[in-house]
Design a protein around this motif. Structure first.
Motif, short mmCIF file in Angstrom:
data_model
loop_
_atom_site.label_atom_id
_atom_site.label_comp_id
_atom_site.label_asym_id
_atom_site.label_seq_id
_atom_site.Cartn_x
_atom_site.Cartn_y
_atom_site.Cartn_z
N ILE A 90 1.58 -1.08 0.10
CA ILE A 90 -0.01 -0.15 -0.47
C ILE A 90 0.86 1.33 0.30
O ILE A 90 1.72 0.93 0.66
CB ILE A 90 -0.82 0.22 0.88
N MET A 91 0.37 2.03 -0.83
CA MET A 91 0.82 3.36 -0.91
C MET A 91 1.15 4.84 -1.36
O MET A 91 -0.10 5.03 -0.88
CB MET A 91 2.40 3.25 -2.30
N THR A 92 1.33 5.60 -0.35
CA THR A 92 1.01 7.34 -0.37
C THR A 92 0.93 7.38 -1.87
O THR A 92 1.79 6.94 -2.54
CB THR A 92 1.72 7.82 0.46
N LYS A 93 0.86 8.82 -2.31
CA LYS A 93 0.91 9.98 -3.28
C LYS A 93 2.27 9.95 -3.09
O LYS A 93 3.19 9.76 -4.73
CB LYS A 93 -0.23 11.19 -3.15
N ASP A 94 2.98 9.94 -2.43
CA ASP A 94 4.30 10.28 -2.67
C ASP A 94 5.63 9.51 -3.21
O ASP A 94 5.90 8.73 -3.92
CB ASP A 94 5.04 10.98 -1.31
N GLY A 95 5.05 8.28 -2.03
CA GLY A 95 5.42 7.23 -2.49
C GLY A 95 5.01 6.06 -4.45
O GLY A 95 6.22 5.85 -4.86
N PHE A 96 4.06 6.20 -4.30
CA PHE A 96 3.18 5.88 -5.45
C PHE A 96 4.22 7.23 -7.04
O PHE A 96 4.62 6.84 -7.91
CB PHE A 96 1.65 6.66 -6.10
N THR A 97 4.10 8.15 -7.26
CA THR A 97 4.47 9.66 -7.35
C THR A 97 6.58 8.81 -7.85
O THR A 97 6.68 9.20 -9.21
CB THR A 97 5.19 10.66 -6.93
N LEU A 98 6.90 8.47 -6.35
CA LEU A 98 8.76 7.81 -6.89
C LEU A 98 8.89 6.81 -7.70
O LEU A 98 10.09 6.66 -8.28
CB LEU A 98 8.86 8.00 -5.37
N ALA A 100 6.68 5.17 -9.92
CA ALA A 100 5.75 5.91 -11.03
C ALA A 100 7.53 6.33 -11.55
O ALA A 100 7.43 6.56 -13.65
CB ALA A 100 4.56 6.62 -11.54
N MET A 101 7.53 7.32 -11.48
CA MET A 101 8.67 8.26 -12.62
C MET A 101 9.84 6.93 -12.74
O MET A 101 10.47 8.15 -13.19
CB MET A 101 9.20 9.66 -11.42
N GLY A 102 10.43 5.34 -12.17
CA GLY A 102 11.04 5.21 -12.54
C GLY A 102 10.71 4.32 -13.71
O GLY A 102 11.06 3.49 -13.82
N PHE A 103 8.83 4.64 -14.00
CA PHE A 103 8.69 3.74 -15.32
C PHE A 103 9.49 3.82 -16.82
O PHE A 103 8.92 5.43 -16.50
CB PHE A 103 6.92 2.95 -14.88
N THR A 104 9.11 3.48 -17.57
CA THR A 104 9.78 3.91 -18.40
C THR A 104 8.19 3.38 -19.32
O THR A 104 7.27 2.28 -19.10
CB THR A 104 10.75 3.10 -19.36
N GLY A 105 7.98 4.05 -20.71
CA GLY A 105 7.41 2.97 -21.02
C GLY A 105 6.07 4.43 -22.16
O GLY A 105 6.30 5.41 -21.44
N ALA A 106 5.78 4.19 -22.72
CA ALA A 106 4.16 5.47 -22.88
C ALA A 106 3.65 5.77 -21.34
O ALA A 106 2.88 6.62 -21.72
CB ALA A 106 3.23 5.09 -24.42
N LYS A 107 2.81 4.37 -21.22
CA LYS A 107 1.76 5.29 -20.39
C LYS A 107 3.09 6.27 -19.38
O LYS A 107 2.04 7.26 -19.08
CB LYS A 107 1.30 3.75 -19.72
N ALA A 108 3.88 5.45 -19.02
CA ALA A 108 5.04 6.05 -17.76
C ALA A 108 5.12 7.58 -18.14
O ALA A 108 5.06 8.58 -17.72
CB ALA A 108 6.22 5.35 -17.83
N LEU A 109 5.61 8.05 -19.71
CA LEU A 109 5.81 9.26 -20.23
C LEU A 109 5.20 10.30 -19.96
O LEU A 109 4.53 10.48 -19.84
CB LEU A 109 6.19 8.82 -21.96
N GLN A 110 2.92 9.79 -20.89
CA GLN A 110 2.01 10.24 -20.39
C GLN A 110 1.77 10.84 -19.10
O GLN A 110 1.36 11.80 -18.59
CB GLN A 110 1.20 9.67 -20.67
N PHE A 111 2.09 9.60 -17.96
CA PHE A 111 1.86 9.82 -16.80
C PHE A 111 2.60 11.17 -16.05
O PHE A 111 2.69 12.51 -15.35
CB PHE A 111 2.24 9.04 -15.79
N LYS A 112 4.19 10.96 -16.50
CA LYS A 112 5.18 12.46 -15.62
C LYS A 112 5.10 13.74 -16.79
O LYS A 112 5.04 14.55 -15.65
CB LYS A 112 6.45 11.75 -16.27
#
Length: 114
Positions: A90-98, A100-112
């Motif tokens: 289970i993660m907080t907004k800060d945990g999720f953001t940290l 997701a910022m390490g993800f790559t790919g189209a969906k990750a780029l759209q999120f960033k």
């Protein structure tokens, strides 16, 4: 397209799960769990005290980064379709953001970008 995983509120704070993140980004849950464990290892082994001047939040953390990890990633379990207990985070907004910022790919780029 929804750029955020399912979010619920717990004690007045938005949270999500590693399973919801995996579904949102089209990843296998075991890979999201691996990525969270990598963050844990990196935070605990990093000397965050060297970064104190970059922001007040960092200055209040323990030097090893464990306080940030344990405040933003909570180990939990869920019951799968076969009735087995499986691990999740289970993660907080800060945990999720940290994470997701390490993800790559189209969906990750759209999120960033968003």
């Amino acid at each position: 397209m929804n750029l955020l995983p399912e979010v619920i509120e717990r004690d007045g704070q938005p949270i999500t799960t590693s399973r919801a993140v995996a579904e949102c980004f089209g990843k296998q849950h075991k890979h999201v769990m691996r990525d969270i464990e990598t963050i844990k290892e990196q935070l605990i082994s990093t000397n965050l005290w060297r970064l104190e001047s970059t922001g007040p939040k960092l200055g209040s953390l323990k030097n090893d980064g464990s306080e940030f990890f344990y405040a933003n990633f909570i180990q939990s379990t869920y019951t799968d379709d076969r009735g087995r207990t499986q691990p999740q985070y289970i993660m907080t907004k800060d945990g999720f953001t940290l994470l997701a910022m390490g993800f790559t790919g189209a969906k990750a780029l759209q999120f960033k970008i968003a």
